[in-house]
Design a protein around this motif. Sequence first.
Motif, PDB file in Angstrom:
ATOM      1  N   LEU A   1       0.875  -1.164   0.000  1.00 18.18           N
ATOM      2  CA  LEU A   1       0.000   0.000   0.000  1.00 18.18           C
ATOM      3  C   LEU A   1       0.913   1.215   0.000  1.00 18.18           C
ATOM      4  CD1 LEU A   1      -2.914   1.043   0.117  1.00 18.18           C
ATOM      5  CD2 LEU A   1      -2.704   1.088   2.606  1.00 18.18           C
TER       6      LEU A   1
ATOM      7  N   TRP B   1      -2.945   4.616  -2.712  1.00 18.24           N
ATOM      8  CA  TRP B   1      -3.308   4.742  -1.292  1.00 18.24           C
ATOM      9  C   TRP B   1      -4.779   4.458  -1.014  1.00 18.24           C
ATOM     10  CZ3 TRP B   1      -6.738   8.316   0.956  1.00 18.24           C
ATOM     11  CH2 TRP B   1      -7.280   9.251   0.062  1.00 18.24           C
TER      12      TRP B   1
ATOM     13  N   ILE C   1      -7.008  -2.890  -0.082  1.00 24.12           N
ATOM     14  CA  ILE C   1      -5.827  -3.765  -0.037  1.00 24.12           C
ATOM     15  C   ILE C   1      -6.209  -5.242  -0.011  1.00 24.12           C
ATOM     16  CG2 ILE C   1      -4.274  -2.082   1.016  1.00 24.12           C
ATOM     17  CD1 ILE C   1      -4.740  -3.449   3.690  1.00 24.12           C
TER      18      ILE C   1
END
Length: 371
Positions: A190, A214, A218
């Motif tokens: 990330l 960002w 994830i």
Amino acid sequence: MGVHKKGYLVLEDGSVIEGKAFGAETVRYGEVVFTTAMVGYPESLTDPSYKGQILIATNPLMGTYGVPSKSLKEYGLPLHYESDSIKVEGFVISFLMRPNHWSSEMTLDEWLRREGVPGLYGVDTRALVKKIREEGVMRGAIVTTETDLEEILENIRKISYESTNFVELVSPKNPIVHTPKNVKFRVVVLDLGVKFGILRELLKRGIEVVRIPWNWDILEAYYSYNADGIFISNGPGNPTLLKEVAKRIRKAFNEEIPMMGICLGQQLLALADGAEIYKLKYGHRGINKPVKDLESGKAFVTTQNHGYAIVPESLNEFKVWMVNLDDNSVEGIKHESLPIIATQYHPEASPGPWDSLWVFDEFVKILEGRK
């Protein structure tokens, strides 16, 4: 180096520090901070964690070895750079030196000018750093062009470092993949402003890196890339602005995925755990910061660049792994039951001592244990 015009550092309390301008002729605003690093200004200036900040160097002699060539690479990444451009808003130093080094391509002055970043030299940085240590970090502007300083001061008092999301300015817009020759694992990073030094250490250990923006999910990226683990990078700004990111990290806890975080990455893991974050008076920035491993009892010297820290008593599922020997702030955490570790300091150094590179080996052991 020629004759340089006057330049100024204007602080929010109304202080005006005069010096000589170098680099670009412009005005840049930011939070004024300092580093105690004696070497490594190319790495520091290109560190994405400094986005939004004006950096003061306590070492008086800057520019002595010039600016190294980007052709010197390791795993396809420039060896002496931590990103592809200068990330600080401005650079304040005492003496600007003529370089003398075989790998130098240009002077520090030329580099800042090419990248549109202002610098100020001829400043009593000792007095300036003493002021920040006593009063705390403050907003400011570096001025290297003719302008109304009163107007600059008004603008300074309008800006807010605390409420600006600098991560979105340094995170990639699309995935970036780095593949070593012998791939042992694949890890989703990330990318909140990851340093090249971190990528080099992961690649060195046979880890293929998939850097994602960002604001991506994830967990979704982890499964879509068939990854073996998740890494949460360093980055700039106030971690409490990234609460949605912390929520996505929390969802990954439920999958028992191997994870590691560094700096901002540790703070987001703590926020995902329900912990609290506070701002340090003037931060920890340098390459000489002592840290103690509470498990082994060993102490070592580390590289650091952060302005926030975890309230240790607010941790729930994590335990304190390491502490700063100067102020006892949290420098490392481990999850009580999940394969997750994190450090507040930078084990990759770049610049700094290599005392704690073994933390990356700990992550590899975690990945191996999950195979």
